[in-house]
Design an enzyme around this catalytic site. Structure first.
Site, PDB file in Angstrom:
ATOM      1  N   ARG A   1       0.861  -1.189   0.000  1.00 50.85           N
ATOM      2  CA  ARG A   1       0.000   0.000   0.000  1.00 50.85           C
ATOM      3  C   ARG A   1       0.889   1.228   0.000  1.00 50.85           C
ATOM      4  O   ARG A   1       2.009   1.205   0.554  1.00 50.85           O
ATOM      5  CB  ARG A   1      -0.873   0.043   1.269  1.00 50.85           C
ATOM      6  CG  ARG A   1      -2.081  -0.852   1.258  1.00 50.85           C
ATOM      7  CD  ARG A   1      -3.161  -0.378   0.271  1.00 50.85           C
ATOM      8  NE  ARG A   1      -4.328  -1.231   0.295  1.00 50.85           N
ATOM      9  CZ  ARG A   1      -4.540  -2.280  -0.516  1.00 50.85           C
ATOM     10  NH1 ARG A   1      -3.652  -2.613  -1.419  1.00 50.85           N
ATOM     11  NH2 ARG A   1      -5.661  -2.990  -0.428  1.00 50.85           N
TER      12      ARG A   1
ATOM     13  N   HIS B   1      -1.561   0.612  -9.527  1.00 50.14           N
ATOM     14  CA  HIS B   1      -2.203  -0.285  -8.553  1.00 50.14           C
ATOM     15  C   HIS B   1      -2.928  -1.435  -9.260  1.00 50.14           C
ATOM     16  O   HIS B   1      -4.109  -1.659  -9.047  1.00 50.14           O
ATOM     17  CB  HIS B   1      -3.172   0.495  -7.644  1.00 50.14           C
ATOM     18  CG  HIS B   1      -3.562  -0.286  -6.416  1.00 50.14           C
ATOM     19  ND1 HIS B   1      -3.848   0.306  -5.207  1.00 50.14           N
ATOM     20  CD2 HIS B   1      -3.716  -1.617  -6.200  1.00 50.14           C
ATOM     21  CE1 HIS B   1      -4.156  -0.613  -4.318  1.00 50.14           C
ATOM     22  NE2 HIS B   1      -4.087  -1.799  -4.909  1.00 50.14           N
TER      23      HIS B   1
HETATM   24  P1  NDP Z   1      -1.665 -11.538   4.777  1.00 43.50           P
HETATM   25  O1  NDP Z   1      -2.483 -10.992   5.887  1.00 43.50           O
HETATM   26  O2  NDP Z   1      -1.887 -12.936   4.361  1.00 43.50           O
HETATM   27  O3  NDP Z   1      -0.112 -11.386   5.118  1.00 43.50           O
HETATM   28  C1  NDP Z   1       0.412 -10.253   5.733  1.00 43.50           C
HETATM   29  C2  NDP Z   1       1.841 -10.543   6.140  1.00 43.50           C
HETATM   30  O4  NDP Z   1       2.405  -9.355   6.680  1.00 43.50           O
HETATM   31  C3  NDP Z   1       1.947 -11.627   7.228  1.00 43.50           C
HETATM   32  O5  NDP Z   1       3.057 -12.447   6.984  1.00 43.50           O
HETATM   33  C4  NDP Z   1       2.143 -10.813   8.495  1.00 43.50           C
HETATM   34  O6  NDP Z   1       2.866 -11.509   9.510  1.00 43.50           O
HETATM   35  C5  NDP Z   1       2.976  -9.657   7.970  1.00 43.50           C
HETATM   36  N1  NDP Z   1       2.870  -8.500   8.860  1.00 43.50           N
HETATM   37  C6  NDP Z   1       1.771  -7.764   9.188  1.00 43.50           C
HETATM   38  N2  NDP Z   1       2.083  -6.791  10.043  1.00 43.50           N
HETATM   39  C7  NDP Z   1       3.408  -6.895  10.295  1.00 43.50           C
HETATM   40  C8  NDP Z   1       4.324  -6.191  11.118  1.00 43.50           C
HETATM   41  N3  NDP Z   1       3.935  -5.166  11.878  1.00 43.50           N
HETATM   42  N4  NDP Z   1       5.609  -6.600  11.135  1.00 43.50           N
HETATM   43  C9  NDP Z   1       6.018  -7.645  10.377  1.00 43.50           C
HETATM   44  N5  NDP Z   1       5.206  -8.355   9.570  1.00 43.50           N
HETATM   45  C10 NDP Z   1       3.916  -7.982   9.525  1.00 43.50           C
HETATM   46  O7  NDP Z   1      -1.875 -10.529   3.546  1.00 43.50           O
HETATM   47  P2  NDP Z   1      -1.713 -10.842   2.004  1.00 43.50           P
HETATM   48  O8  NDP Z   1      -0.417 -11.519   1.781  1.00 43.50           O
HETATM   49  O9  NDP Z   1      -2.921 -11.484   1.461  1.00 43.50           O
HETATM   50  O10 NDP Z   1      -1.683  -9.344   1.404  1.00 43.50           O
HETATM   51  C11 NDP Z   1      -0.715  -8.411   1.817  1.00 43.50           C
HETATM   52  C12 NDP Z   1      -1.066  -7.024   1.310  1.00 43.50           C
HETATM   53  O11 NDP Z   1      -0.854  -6.919  -0.096  1.00 43.50           O
HETATM   54  C13 NDP Z   1      -2.518  -6.603   1.472  1.00 43.50           C
HETATM   55  O12 NDP Z   1      -2.801  -6.196   2.797  1.00 43.50           O
HETATM   56  C14 NDP Z   1      -2.643  -5.466   0.486  1.00 43.50           C
HETATM   57  O13 NDP Z   1      -2.320  -4.245   1.103  1.00 43.50           O
HETATM   58  C15 NDP Z   1      -1.589  -5.798  -0.579  1.00 43.50           C
HETATM   59  N6  NDP Z   1      -2.184  -6.135  -1.875  1.00 43.50           N
HETATM   60  C16 NDP Z   1      -1.906  -5.341  -2.948  1.00 43.50           C
HETATM   61  C17 NDP Z   1      -2.404  -5.644  -4.190  1.00 43.50           C
HETATM   62  C18 NDP Z   1      -2.045  -4.841  -5.378  1.00 43.50           C
HETATM   63  O14 NDP Z   1      -2.597  -5.057  -6.456  1.00 43.50           O
HETATM   64  N7  NDP Z   1      -1.101  -3.934  -5.274  1.00 43.50           N
HETATM   65  C19 NDP Z   1      -3.278  -6.816  -4.398  1.00 43.50           C
HETATM   66  C20 NDP Z   1      -3.508  -7.579  -3.195  1.00 43.50           C
HETATM   67  C21 NDP Z   1      -2.979  -7.236  -1.986  1.00 43.50           C
HETATM   68  P3  NDP Z   1       2.259 -12.841  10.201  1.00 43.50           P
HETATM   69  O15 NDP Z   1       2.252 -13.883   9.101  1.00 43.50           O
HETATM   70  O16 NDP Z   1       3.209 -13.163  11.270  1.00 43.50           O
HETATM   71  O17 NDP Z   1       0.873 -12.463  10.648  1.00 43.50           O
HETATM   72  C1  OXD Z   2      -6.139  -5.754  -2.764  1.00 43.52           C
HETATM   73  C2  OXD Z   2      -5.758  -4.821  -3.841  1.00 43.52           C
HETATM   74  O1  OXD Z   2      -5.932  -5.440  -1.591  1.00 43.52           O
HETATM   75  O2  OXD Z   2      -6.126  -5.079  -5.011  1.00 43.52           O
HETATM   76  O3  OXD Z   2      -6.652  -6.842  -3.096  1.00 43.52           O
HETATM   77  O4  OXD Z   2      -5.076  -3.831  -3.572  1.00 43.52           O
END
Ligand code: NDP
Ligand code: OXD
Length: 321
Positions: free
Chosen positions: A236, A284
């Site tokens: 993000r 995005h």
């Molecule tokens: P998940 O919730 O599955 O994974 C998030 C990961 O981030 C986990 O491994 C989590 O750790 C880690 N995390 C969260 N907070 C912290 C922190 N404070 N310190 C260290 N590690 C942290 O999310 P997704 O993988 O499904 O998606 C991730 C992000 O990708 C979404 O939230 C979204 O913002 C972005 N996204 C962007 C898209 C785009 O088109 N640009 C499309 C889809 C998503 P733990 O495993 O230990 O909980």
């Molecule tokens: C999502 C995105 O969060 O598309 O899925 O950004």
């Protein structure tokens, strides 16, 4: 018996988020259930049991007194979590193979673009210059992936298969074959020092806001064959300090960046990111949410819920992701 209405609150304006397109798909997969698009006239808010949303306006969801579940139509829930009036019902987010595969494509595309010196080679072509540079092997580079959740854990698997050294960072400890895993604030420095290419797939939460800043960039490995480290952010825009990115590109703390997300979207036409020679920019769309796949996913979850089964991929409001 009449089924509870599914309300679609979709506000984005891009082609992929056309509310009419989503309504057609939900009408196909939610047989006999009224599907109501928020912008349409009529409809009784009290009939709404489910809401499928993308960037709903703050307060919009609070107008449904009988809401049972909110389905976020993407993986990231930061826009929802920012709504102080969000009803206290379960929130389900997207975690499906289709979206994951698309994000892994984006990550691999951009890691390879920097590893294989594509920016230099495109310039060479424009200048009709036949001057290949030394080509290092994949295992000469370490890719550091922040976020080892649904998306990060898939991307690292493919990066390992391609031969890169891979390190990862998450909130809680992980064991992933071929990946050296770090976790928590205390291990962020040790993780960062290893990375030649930093890939960010974190969610935006109060803990992660602004984490991609000069202090972190200065800790990345400075002795890779690429000369200077590279940042790839598809999480993000709020994760990145954009002033720091620009100044770090200009003073060599960063060699190049690939950015899919920005603090302000759409990116304003006068943003310096559009024309910076070391920036690869996408609007995005690293991983679009596919209406066919996700409408089926939501319909399945509603069936599970109504059969008394557990909802999948629930958001933890305390963590914010
Ligand atoms: P998940 O919730 O599955 O994974 C998030 C990961 O981030 C986990 O491994 C989590 O750790 C880690 N995390 C969260 N907070 C912290 C922190 N404070 N310190 C260290 N590690 C942290 O999310 P997704 O993988 O499904 O998606 C991730 C992000 O990708 C979404 O939230 C979204 O913002 C972005 N996204 C962007 C898209 C785009 O088109 N640009 C499309 C889809 C998503 P733990 O495993 O230990 O909980
Ligand atoms: C999502 C995105 O969060 O598309 O899925 O950004």
């Amino acid at each position: 018996m009449k089924k509870g209405t599914l309300a679609l609150l979709i506000h984005s304006g891009t082609e992929n988020w056309s509310p009419d397109r989503w309504k057609r798909r939900f009408n196909d997969v939610c047989a006999d259930r009224p599907v109501w698009v928020a912008s349409e006239q009529g409809g009784n808010p009290a009939d709404v049991h489910y809401a499928a949303v993308w960037k709903p306006a703050p307060g919009e969801l609070a107008s449904f007194p009988n809401l049972r579940v909110i389905f976020n139509l993407g993986a990231g829930v930061d826009a929802l979590m920012a709504d102080k009036t969000l009803p206290k019902v379960p929130v389900v987010r997207v975690s499906v193979g289709d979206l994951t595969g698309r994000m892994t494509e984006y990550v691999v595309l951009h890691v390879l673009m920097h590893h294989r010196q594509e920016l230099y080679l495109r310039d060479s072509q424009l200048e009709t210059r036949w001057q290949p540079k030394f080509q290092w092997s994949a295992d000469a580079l370490t890719v550091g992936v922040m976020g080892l959740g649904t998306l990060g854990s898939d991307a690292v698997e493919v990066l390992v298969r391609l031969g890169f050294q891979v390190v990862g960072w998450s909130n809680s400890p992980k064991t992933i074959k071929g990946v050296e895993c770090f976790y928590g604030k205390a291990q962020l420095d040790a993780f960062s020092r290893r990375a030649d290419i930093l890939v960010c797939l974190l969610p935006l939460t109060p803990e992660t806001r602004g984490i991609l800043n000069r202090e972190l960039f200065a800790k990345l490995n400075r002795s890779s064959p690429m000369g200077a480290p590279v940042l790839i952010n598809a999480g993000r825009g709020g994760l990145q300090n954009e002033t720091d990115i620009l100044s770090c590109l200009d003073d060599g703390t960063l060699g190049a960046v690939s950015l899919d997300v920005f603090a302000t979207e759409p990116l304003p036409p006068d943003s310096p990111f559009w024309t910076h020679p070391k920036v690869v920019l996408t609007p995005h769309n690293a991983a679009d949410t596919d209406a066919d796949e996700i409408s089926k996913y939501v319909a399945r979850q509603i069936e599970r819920f109504e059969a008394g089964e557990r909802l999948e991929n629930l958001v933890d409001p305390a963590r914010g992701y």
